[in-house]
Write an enzyme that holds these catalytic residues in place. Structure first.
Site, short mmCIF file in Angstrom:
data_model
loop_
_atom_site.label_atom_id
_atom_site.label_comp_id
_atom_site.label_asym_id
_atom_site.label_seq_id
_atom_site.Cartn_x
_atom_site.Cartn_y
_atom_site.Cartn_z
N GLU A 54 -5.16 -13.52 59.64
CA GLU A 54 -4.35 -14.31 58.70
C GLU A 54 -3.93 -13.47 57.49
O GLU A 54 -2.79 -13.57 57.04
CB GLU A 54 -5.12 -15.56 58.24
N GLU A 89 6.41 -15.07 50.07
CA GLU A 89 6.15 -13.80 49.39
C GLU A 89 4.66 -13.68 49.13
O GLU A 89 3.93 -14.67 49.17
CB GLU A 89 6.97 -13.65 48.10
N GLU A 128 0.06 -12.80 56.71
CA GLU A 128 0.67 -13.38 55.50
C GLU A 128 0.94 -12.37 54.39
O GLU A 128 1.77 -12.64 53.53
CB GLU A 128 -0.20 -14.51 54.98
N GLY A 140 -4.57 -17.31 54.30
CA GLY A 140 -5.53 -17.93 55.20
C GLY A 140 -4.85 -18.86 56.17
O GLY A 140 -3.62 -18.99 56.18
N PRO A 156 -13.22 -33.39 52.36
CA PRO A 156 -12.18 -33.93 53.24
C PRO A 156 -10.80 -34.04 52.59
O PRO A 156 -9.80 -34.11 53.27
CB PRO A 156 -12.70 -35.31 53.63
#
Length: 144
Positions: free
Chosen positions: A58, A108, A62, A42, A79
């Site tokens: 994403e 990886e 990745e 992400g 938060p």
């Protein structure tokens, strides 16, 4: 109003996380950059990009996997979820064929069985994983 009197607005950053699962397990990435550890694929949503497009991008960057988004699962907004700054993450459940390989800011990428996850998982991703697993088994989503 003078510049000094104007309030400085610091808004949270929109992000996405993707739970790539085949039912028996999920794909995690080992982060190249701090905070280190294993995480869901992400990242940040680019300006002009939809959440869905960001999730697909994403995941591909990745893991090398072209995902099919199955559903938008939940949005996490504590938060404190990212030690760098306040992020709001929309989590998607996705499917993908093939073997993951790390790319971009992932050292990886590996498939893990639900019961055989690595010891340290960054951010609030362990909670997200537990929530998704509960949803898959019992059909229950987190409550706001």
């Amino acid at each position: 109003m003078t510049q000094k009197a104007e309030k400085e607005y610091r808004n949270p950053y929109p992000t996405v996380d993707v739970v790539i699962t085949d039912g028996a397990g999920l794909v995690l990435v080992s982060r190249k950059n701090p905070p280190y550890g294993w995480a869901l694929p992400g990242g940040f949503v680019d300006e002009g990009e939809s959440l869905e497009d960001a999730a697909v991008r994403e995941a591909l960057e990745e893991t090398g996997l072209s995902v099919i988004l199955k559903e938008q699962f939940y949005t996490y907004s504590d938060p404190r979820r990212d030690p760098r700054h306040h992020t709001i993450s929309t989590v998607f459940i996705a499917a993908a064929d093939g073997e993951p390989r790390g790319g971009d800011d992932a050292a990886e990428a590996l498939r893990f069985a639900w019961g055989d996850l690595p010891g340290y998982i960054a951010f609030d991703h362990r909670q997200i994983i537990e929530d998704v697993q509960k949803f898959i088994v019992k059909g229950e989503r987190p409550k706001p």
